[in-house]
Design a protein around this motif. Structure first.
Motif, PDB file in Angstrom:
ATOM      1  N   LEU A   7      70.293  -1.321 -88.331  1.00  9.86           N
ATOM      2  CA  LEU A   7      70.967  -0.035 -88.165  1.00  9.86           C
ATOM      3  C   LEU A   7      70.058   1.057 -87.619  1.00  9.86           C
ATOM      4  CD1 LEU A   7      72.992  -0.022 -91.495  1.00  9.86           C
ATOM      5  CD2 LEU A   7      73.825  -0.601 -89.226  1.00  9.86           C
ATOM      6  N   LEU A   8      68.747   0.871 -87.748  1.00 10.46           N
ATOM      7  CA  LEU A   8      67.817   1.902 -87.303  1.00 10.46           C
ATOM      8  C   LEU A   8      67.621   1.821 -85.792  1.00 10.46           C
ATOM      9  CD1 LEU A   8      65.163   1.679 -90.164  1.00 10.46           C
ATOM     10  CD2 LEU A   8      66.943   3.419 -89.840  1.00 10.46           C
ATOM     11  N   LYS A   9      67.670   2.990 -85.144  1.00 14.42           N
ATOM     12  CA  LYS A   9      67.559   3.080 -83.697  1.00 14.42           C
ATOM     13  C   LYS A   9      66.194   3.644 -83.310  1.00 14.42           C
ATOM     14  CE  LYS A   9      72.502   4.176 -83.617  1.00 14.42           C
ATOM     15  NZ  LYS A   9      73.506   5.203 -83.261  1.00 14.42           N
ATOM     16  N   THR A  10      65.906   3.601 -82.014  1.00  8.86           N
ATOM     17  CA  THR A  10      64.624   4.113 -81.521  1.00  8.86           C
ATOM     18  C   THR A  10      64.434   5.571 -81.904  1.00  8.86           C
ATOM     19  OG1 THR A  10      64.651   2.573 -79.661  1.00  8.86           O
ATOM     20  CG2 THR A  10      63.227   4.497 -79.465  1.00  8.86           C
ATOM     21  N   THR A  11      65.495   6.371 -81.765  1.00  9.54           N
ATOM     22  CA  THR A  11      65.384   7.791 -82.134  1.00  9.54           C
ATOM     23  C   THR A  11      65.105   7.947 -83.624  1.00  9.54           C
ATOM     24  OG1 THR A  11      67.805   7.849 -82.345  1.00  9.54           O
ATOM     25  CG2 THR A  11      66.857   8.600 -80.254  1.00  9.54           C
ATOM     26  N   ASP A  12      65.659   7.061 -84.443  1.00 15.24           N
ATOM     27  CA  ASP A  12      65.378   7.110 -85.878  1.00 15.24           C
ATOM     28  C   ASP A  12      63.894   6.863 -86.141  1.00 15.24           C
ATOM     29  OD1 ASP A  12      68.096   7.487 -86.450  1.00 15.24           O
ATOM     30  OD2 ASP A  12      68.466   5.329 -86.497  1.00 15.24           O
ATOM     31  N   PHE A  13      63.343   5.848 -85.474  1.00 15.07           N
ATOM     32  CA  PHE A  13      61.931   5.520 -85.661  1.00 15.07           C
ATOM     33  C   PHE A  13      61.041   6.686 -85.228  1.00 15.07           C
ATOM     34  CE2 PHE A  13      63.488   1.005 -85.143  1.00 15.07           C
ATOM     35  CZ  PHE A  13      63.344   0.693 -86.488  1.00 15.07           C
ATOM     36  N   MET A  14      61.405   7.329 -84.143  1.00 14.28           N
ATOM     37  CA  MET A  14      60.612   8.468 -83.669  1.00 14.28           C
ATOM     38  C   MET A  14      60.617   9.599 -84.692  1.00 14.28           C
ATOM     39  SD  MET A  14      61.605   8.635 -79.617  1.00 14.28           S
ATOM     40  CE  MET A  14      60.949   7.435 -78.449  1.00 14.28           C
ATOM     41  N   GLU A  15      61.790   9.869 -85.249  1.00 13.45           N
ATOM     42  CA  GLU A  15      61.875  10.928 -86.258  1.00 13.45           C
ATOM     43  C   GLU A  15      61.125  10.551 -87.525  1.00 13.45           C
ATOM     44  OE1 GLU A  15      65.955  11.825 -86.921  1.00 13.45           O
ATOM     45  OE2 GLU A  15      66.328  12.554 -84.880  1.00 13.45           O
ATOM     46  N   ILE A  16      61.226   9.285 -87.931  1.00 18.20           N
ATOM     47  CA  ILE A  16      60.534   8.822 -89.137  1.00 18.20           C
ATOM     48  C   ILE A  16      59.023   8.929 -88.958  1.00 18.20           C
ATOM     49  CG2 ILE A  16      60.024   6.778 -90.533  1.00 18.20           C
ATOM     50  CD1 ILE A  16      62.981   5.935 -90.039  1.00 18.20           C
ATOM     51  N   ILE A  17      58.528   8.516 -87.786  1.00 18.75           N
ATOM     52  CA  ILE A  17      57.090   8.621 -87.525  1.00 18.75           C
ATOM     53  C   ILE A  17      56.663  10.083 -87.531  1.00 18.75           C
ATOM     54  CG2 ILE A  17      55.306   8.266 -85.771  1.00 18.75           C
ATOM     55  CD1 ILE A  17      56.767   5.691 -84.977  1.00 18.75           C
ATOM     56  N   GLY A  18      57.491  10.947 -86.928  1.00 14.90           N
ATOM     57  CA  GLY A  18      57.164  12.367 -86.912  1.00 14.90           C
ATOM     58  C   GLY A  18      57.092  12.975 -88.301  1.00 14.90           C
ATOM     59  N   LYS A  19      57.968  12.528 -89.202  1.00 16.39           N
ATOM     60  CA  LYS A  19      57.995  13.072 -90.564  1.00 16.39           C
ATOM     61  C   LYS A  19      56.947  12.440 -91.473  1.00 16.39           C
ATOM     62  CE  LYS A  19      62.969  14.121 -90.621  1.00 16.39           C
ATOM     63  NZ  LYS A  19      64.276  13.757 -91.226  1.00 16.39           N
ATOM     64  N   SER A  20      56.826  11.107 -91.400  1.00 19.10           N
ATOM     65  CA  SER A  20      56.036  10.385 -92.395  1.00 19.10           C
ATOM     66  C   SER A  20      54.661   9.942 -91.913  1.00 19.10           C
ATOM     67  CB  SER A  20      56.820   9.157 -92.881  1.00 19.10           C
ATOM     68  OG  SER A  20      58.067   9.553 -93.414  1.00 19.10           O
ATOM     69  N   GLY A  21      54.447   9.903 -90.601  1.00 18.84           N
ATOM     70  CA  GLY A  21      53.113   9.674 -90.090  1.00 18.84           C
ATOM     71  C   GLY A  21      52.648   8.240 -90.026  1.00 18.84           C
ATOM     72  N   LEU A  22      51.332   8.067 -90.202  1.00 19.29           N
ATOM     73  CA  LEU A  22      50.650   6.817 -89.899  1.00 19.29           C
ATOM     74  C   LEU A  22      51.141   5.634 -90.721  1.00 19.29           C
ATOM     75  CD1 LEU A  22      48.419   5.335 -88.377  1.00 19.29           C
ATOM     76  CD2 LEU A  22      46.800   6.110 -90.131  1.00 19.29           C
ATOM     77  N   GLU A  51      50.721   4.057 -79.843  1.00 19.82           N
ATOM     78  CA  GLU A  51      49.372   3.975 -79.289  1.00 19.82           C
ATOM     79  C   GLU A  51      48.632   5.298 -79.383  1.00 19.82           C
ATOM     80  OE1 GLU A  51      50.315   2.549 -75.431  1.00 19.82           O
ATOM     81  OE2 GLU A  51      50.361   0.424 -76.029  1.00 19.82           O
ATOM     82  N   ASN A  52      49.366   6.402 -79.436  1.00 15.85           N
ATOM     83  CA  ASN A  52      48.730   7.717 -79.541  1.00 15.85           C
ATOM     84  C   ASN A  52      47.956   7.890 -80.837  1.00 15.85           C
ATOM     85  OD1 ASN A  52      49.500   8.667 -77.053  1.00 15.85           O
ATOM     86  ND2 ASN A  52      51.327   9.733 -77.802  1.00 15.85           N
ATOM     87  N   TYR A  53      48.274   7.082 -81.854  1.00 14.04           N
ATOM     88  CA  TYR A  53      47.551   7.194 -83.116  1.00 14.04           C
ATOM     89  C   TYR A  53      46.116   6.695 -82.994  1.00 14.04           C
ATOM     90  CZ  TYR A  53      51.404   8.620 -86.134  1.00 14.04           C
ATOM     91  OH  TYR A  53      52.402   9.332 -86.739  1.00 14.04           O
ATOM     92  N   ASP A  54      45.845   5.861 -81.984  1.00 12.86           N
ATOM     93  CA  ASP A  54      44.510   5.284 -81.811  1.00 12.86           C
ATOM     94  C   ASP A  54      44.010   4.684 -83.128  1.00 12.86           C
ATOM     95  OD1 ASP A  54      42.281   4.587 -80.346  1.00 12.86           O
ATOM     96  OD2 ASP A  54      41.204   6.441 -80.805  1.00 12.86           O
ATOM     97  N   ASP A  55      44.928   3.954 -83.780  1.00 11.99           N
ATOM     98  CA  ASP A  55      44.639   3.356 -85.090  1.00 11.99           C
ATOM     99  C   ASP A  55      44.334   1.874 -84.919  1.00 11.99           C
ATOM    100  OD1 ASP A  55      44.811   3.381 -88.144  1.00 11.99           O
ATOM    101  OD2 ASP A  55      46.352   1.897 -87.652  1.00 11.99           O
ATOM    102  N   GLU A  56      43.272   1.403 -85.545  1.00 12.01           N
ATOM    103  CA  GLU A  56      42.847   0.013 -85.370  1.00 12.01           C
ATOM    104  C   GLU A  56      43.893  -0.971 -85.886  1.00 12.01           C
ATOM    105  OE1 GLU A  56      40.374  -1.338 -83.743  1.00 12.01           O
ATOM    106  OE2 GLU A  56      39.826   0.674 -83.069  1.00 12.01           O
TER     107      GLU A  56
END
Length: 357
Positions: free
Chosen positions: A102-117, A138-143
């Protein structure tokens, strides 16, 4: 959900349970009622959402984790409820972030924006990753994210083994049994065109004794595999503790180290197949290479453990946890009582001293 089940919910809401216990009971009843519907209508989904969504505010983390694992396999779950859980802490959100259709790309973007790494790391495990999400991840530059995106390949298949019922072994020692990996099974998502057999409806008088763990059974293998394959080992420990209804320290002890791990016994009690157990052991305890004959031996031993043996082990672990909890409570009570007597004695001495003056 039937009228009888709603009446049972009303009875539960007026019971003498503690607030958290009562909320978990109500949430369990709501999820069980919704899960028993073969093809939920829009009205039934809305009814479930209206009942369950407010309960999340006071439900225990364990109850929310289990609801998340169940709804991750359901393509008719209410979106608001799914989004609320997906935006919760990572241990609650992980199953939905990995699997929910049920989760869409826009949902994932909002979730990442709110909850982070933390949430971004789990979303990076979702296969396939939406190309629109790649720049954001990729912008997180996280290993860990880099490792996940670059090395997420299908696991090699385990050697074919002819499984057969074997006599019960005299002992349960896995020292000579290696672990081999197999591909992650495709989760059995329900769709509008599929017609799975409906679960048995819940008797209304049993709703007060519901455990969400019982309704996690159909999805538990996929859920435990998902958590085992995450880089953060604490996620699997939490999922195992939820599945067995034991505390986290007990789950850590059960996992242990190979070859003395009690994890095969625990997974047998939960009802996992030998194949799923191999994959989880490999992911959690490290890849153990072995020959075909050793793999056959492991399957022989694992299948020979009776459900009664496995269940008895889980009961023993729970009993040990309860005894430890009672000992701690008694020790705290004794310390508090001693402090009270000491304070009372000091106060009496002070009063006598003042009178003497």
């Amino acid at each position: 959900m039937t009228a009888d089940q709603f009446r049972a919910l009303e009875t539960l809401s007026g019971s003498g349970h503690s607030a958290h216990h009562k909320t978990d009971d109500l949430l369990a009843a709501a999820v069980a009622g919704f899960n028993s519907l073969t093809r939920p209508t829009r009205h039934e989904s809305q009814q479930f959402e209206d009942l369950a969504l407010p309960l999340l505010e006071t439900a225990t983390p364990r109850a929310k984790r289990q609801v998340s694992a169940i709804l991750a396999q359901h393509d008719a779950a209410p979106r608001k409820l799914v989004l609320a859980l997906a935006n919760d802490n990572i241990e609650v959100a992980a199953p939905l972030l990995l699997r929910s259709p049920l989760l869409k790309t826009t949902d994932f973007m909002e979730i990442i924006g709110k909850s982070g790494l933390s949430h971004a790391r789990i979303i990076a495990r979702r296969q396939p990753v939406d190309p629109l999400l790649l720049p954001l991840l990729e912008n997180y530059d996280d290993e860990i994210i880099k490792q996940t995106l670059n090395s997420e390949q299908p696991l090699p298949a385990a050697p074919a083994v002819q499984e057969a019922n074997e006599p019960e072994p005299a002992s349960m020692h896995y020292a000579s049994a290696p672990v081999a990996a197999k591909p992650v099974p495709t989760p059995p998502f329900r769709s509008a065109n599929s017609q799975p057999s409906a679960p048995q409806p819940l008797p209304a008088h049993d709703l007060g004794a519901l455990s969400l763990t019982a309704y996690l059974r159909p999805a538990i293998a996929e859920h435990l595999i998902d958590m085992a394959l995450l880089i953060d080992n604490s996620m699997f420990r939490t999922a195992l503790a939820d599945a067995l209804d034991v505390n986290y320290m007990r789950a850590e002890t059960i996992i242990g180290t190979w070859p003395n791990s009690q994890l095969p016994l625990a997974l047998k009690a939960i009802g996992l197949t030998a194949q799923d157990t191999y994959l989880i052991l490999t992911a959690v305890l490290g890849t153990i290479h072995g020959e075909r004959e050793q793999l056959r031996e492991f399957v022989h031993i694992y299948r020979s453990i009776s459900p009664e043996q496995a269940s008895a082990a889980v009961r023993r672990w729970k009993s040990d946890d309860m005894n430890e909890k009672l000992r701690n409570q008694l020790r705290d009570l004794a310390e508090n009582t001693t402090d009270s007597f000491t304070n009372a004695a000091n106060n009496d001495s002070s009063i006598q001293h003042k009178k003497a003056q």
